[in-house]
Design an enzyme around this catalytic site. Structure first.
Site, PDB file in Angstrom:
ATOM      1  N   ASN A   1      -6.646   0.926  -3.059  1.00 53.17           N
ATOM      2  CA  ASN A   1      -7.618   1.179  -4.129  1.00 53.17           C
ATOM      3  C   ASN A   1      -7.044   2.141  -5.163  1.00 53.17           C
ATOM      4  OD1 ASN A   1     -10.532   0.084  -3.283  1.00 53.17           O
ATOM      5  ND2 ASN A   1      -9.393   0.662  -1.462  1.00 53.17           N
ATOM      6  N   THR A   2      -6.304   3.127  -4.693  1.00 51.50           N
ATOM      7  CA  THR A   2      -5.753   4.141  -5.596  1.00 51.50           C
ATOM      8  C   THR A   2      -4.752   3.504  -6.560  1.00 51.50           C
ATOM      9  OG1 THR A   2      -5.981   5.712  -3.765  1.00 51.50           O
ATOM     10  CG2 THR A   2      -4.622   6.405  -5.644  1.00 51.50           C
TER      11      THR A   2
ATOM     12  N   GLU B   1      -2.444   8.259   8.237  1.00 53.09           N
ATOM     13  CA  GLU B   1      -1.035   7.880   8.073  1.00 53.09           C
ATOM     14  C   GLU B   1      -0.185   8.334   9.265  1.00 53.09           C
ATOM     15  OE1 GLU B   1       1.739   5.987   5.736  1.00 53.09           O
ATOM     16  OE2 GLU B   1      -0.422   5.984   5.522  1.00 53.09           O
TER      17      GLU B   1
ATOM     18  N   ASP C   1       0.871  -1.197   0.000  1.00 54.07           N
ATOM     19  CA  ASP C   1       0.000   0.000   0.000  1.00 54.07           C
ATOM     20  C   ASP C   1       0.898   1.233   0.000  1.00 54.07           C
ATOM     21  OD1 ASP C   1      -2.322   1.614   0.140  1.00 54.07           O
ATOM     22  OD2 ASP C   1      -2.109   1.788   2.310  1.00 54.07           O
ATOM     23  N   SER C   2       0.272   2.392  -0.280  1.00 51.95           N
ATOM     24  CA  SER C   2       1.016   3.648  -0.174  1.00 51.95           C
ATOM     25  C   SER C   2       1.531   3.827   1.255  1.00 51.95           C
ATOM     26  CB  SER C   2       0.099   4.821  -0.531  1.00 51.95           C
ATOM     27  OG  SER C   2      -0.996   4.862   0.369  1.00 51.95           O
TER      28      SER C   2
ATOM     29  N   TYR D   1      -1.091   8.707  -1.824  1.00 52.21           N
ATOM     30  CA  TYR D   1      -1.106   8.618  -3.297  1.00 52.21           C
ATOM     31  C   TYR D   1      -2.368   9.269  -3.891  1.00 52.21           C
ATOM     32  CZ  TYR D   1       2.555   4.919  -3.770  1.00 52.21           C
ATOM     33  OH  TYR D   1       3.722   4.202  -3.792  1.00 52.21           O
ATOM     34  N   GLY D   2      -3.418   9.323  -3.096  1.00 49.76           N
ATOM     35  CA  GLY D   2      -4.759   9.606  -3.607  1.00 49.76           C
ATOM     36  C   GLY D   2      -5.006  10.984  -4.165  1.00 49.76           C
TER      37      GLY D   2
ATOM     38  N   CYS E   1     -11.187   3.026   0.511  1.00 53.91           N
ATOM     39  CA  CYS E   1      -9.748   3.291   0.702  1.00 53.91           C
ATOM     40  C   CYS E   1      -9.333   2.411   1.865  1.00 53.91           C
ATOM     41  CB  CYS E   1      -9.520   4.760   1.039  1.00 53.91           C
ATOM     42  SG  CYS E   1      -7.847   5.134   1.608  1.00 53.91           S
ATOM     43  N   THR E   2      -8.232   1.696   1.715  1.00 46.95           N
ATOM     44  CA  THR E   2      -7.868   0.711   2.737  1.00 46.95           C
ATOM     45  C   THR E   2      -7.409   1.353   4.051  1.00 46.95           C
ATOM     46  OG1 THR E   2      -5.657   0.529   1.767  1.00 46.95           O
ATOM     47  CG2 THR E   2      -7.316  -1.075   1.044  1.00 46.95           C
ATOM     48  N   HIS E   3      -7.200   2.661   4.043  1.00 49.23           N
ATOM     49  CA  HIS E   3      -6.893   3.341   5.307  1.00 49.23           C
ATOM     50  C   HIS E   3      -8.137   3.459   6.206  1.00 49.23           C
ATOM     51  CE1 HIS E   3      -3.146   4.619   3.393  1.00 49.23           C
ATOM     52  NE2 HIS E   3      -2.772   5.250   4.487  1.00 49.23           N
TER      53      HIS E   3
HETATM   54  N1  DGL Z   1      -4.895   3.177   1.052  1.00 50.46           N
HETATM   55  C1  DGL Z   1      -5.000   3.710  -0.234  1.00 50.46           C
HETATM   56  C2  DGL Z   1      -6.295   3.412  -0.941  1.00 50.46           C
HETATM   57  O1  DGL Z   1      -6.868   2.388  -0.679  1.00 50.46           O
HETATM   58  C3  DGL Z   1      -4.322   4.974  -0.593  1.00 50.46           C
HETATM   59  C4  DGL Z   1      -4.542   6.193   0.189  1.00 50.46           C
HETATM   60  C5  DGL Z   1      -3.599   7.243  -0.278  1.00 50.46           C
HETATM   61  O2  DGL Z   1      -2.392   6.991  -0.309  1.00 50.46           O
HETATM   62  O3  DGL Z   1      -4.088   8.335  -0.608  1.00 50.46           O
HETATM   63  O4  DGL Z   1      -6.741   4.151  -1.782  1.00 50.46           O
END
Ligand code: DGL
Length: 260
Positions: free
Chosen positions: A77-78, A155, A13-14, A45-46, A186-188
């Site tokens: 997801n991103t 984060e 993941d990011s 990353y988003g 988003c997995t966060h």
């Molecule tokens: N955890 C990520 C997702 O599922 C990325 C979040 C990010 O880095 O902006 O989209």
């Protein structure tokens, strides 16, 4: 070339978000060895360009595949939306599993009348989600809300920080009482279910973690890659932010409860 992760499953993941997916993977496949690697030096990353997300993802995945991974889960997801095709075309020897917002199960649940999808701006604007919405959202009331800044706040690891609460209010407050279900795209976000409920009221959650773990298991079986070890596997954490503090933070997230 070192093959120090030969036979391991990589989960990427990011940053810390993918640890929510890792937890589902290790719960379903306890005898496998996993290496989680996060690009916390470049997260989030988003809100980047698609090209940047593709480049950063490739930079992270390539050396890990060279270290011997037998499969890789893009627990982001991103990155999945921006780069999964590119990754599958590049790394043809191993299964590359992606994630997607769990809109299908949310729309199939008869209890839901007003579904909200929250994700990063990149995820919501790309074709993968657009297609998902056209397919499963056409007969449902679906509101997709981008949450810029939220993954970045998570984060930092302070999940009850006033600035996170404020951002949550700003992004989600206007929908309080107006939605009955939330797809965590988003997995966060599984790490802040309680805080999301505080902003939105009582809602049901859907996330893609368990579905991704099941897909990983299916792929390992299809490729004949399941471990036959009887013992418990290892879980290793790596980060592009190469500090002991960051790895300790990853471990703290791994111990957190993401289920209800
Ligand atoms: N955890 C990520 C997702 O599922 C990325 C979040 C990010 O880095 O902006 O989209």
């Amino acid at each position: 070339m070192t093959e120090d992760f030969k036979g391991y499953i990589g989960v990427f993941d990011s940053g810390v978000g993918g640890i929510s997916v890792l937890k589902d993977c290790t719960a379903l496949l306890p005898n496998e060895n996993f290496v989680f690697f996060g690009d916390s030096a470049h997260a989030p990353y988003g809100e980047r360009t698609v090209e940047e997300v593709q480049q950063l993802t490739m930079n992270m995945i390539r050396p890990m595949v060279e270290r011997g991974l037998k499969a890789v889960v893009i627990a982001c997801n991103t990155a999945t939306s921006a780069a999964i095709n590119l990754l599958r075309e590049t790394f043809t020897e191993i299964p590359v599993i992606g994630v997607e917002p769990a809109l299908k199960p949310a729309t199939e649940d008869d209890r839901n009348e007003h579904i909200m999808v929250i994700a990063t701006p990149v995820t919501l604007k790309l074709e993968k989600f657009q297609k998902l919405e056209r397919t499963y959202g056409k007969d449902a009331d679906v509101t997709a809300v981008p949450c810029p800044g939220l993954a970045g706040r998570i984060e930092k690891g302070c999940l009850d920080a006033p600035d996170l609460k404020e951002l949550m209010q700003e992004l989600l407050g206007p929908y309080r009482g107006k939605v009955d279900s939330v797809v965590l795209g988003c997995t966060h976000y599984p790490f802040v279910r309680r805080q999301i409920r505080e902003a939105l009221g009582d809602v049901r959650f859907y996330d893609g973690g368990e579905g991704t773990a099941r897909e990983l298991k299916r792929k390992l079986e299809e490729y004949g890659l399941r471990s036959d070890s009887a013992g418990e596997g290892e879980v290793v954490f790596l980060s592009s932010k190469e500090t002991a503090e960051e790895i300790a933070l990853y471990r703290t997230f791994y111990r957190m409860d993401t289920r209800e």
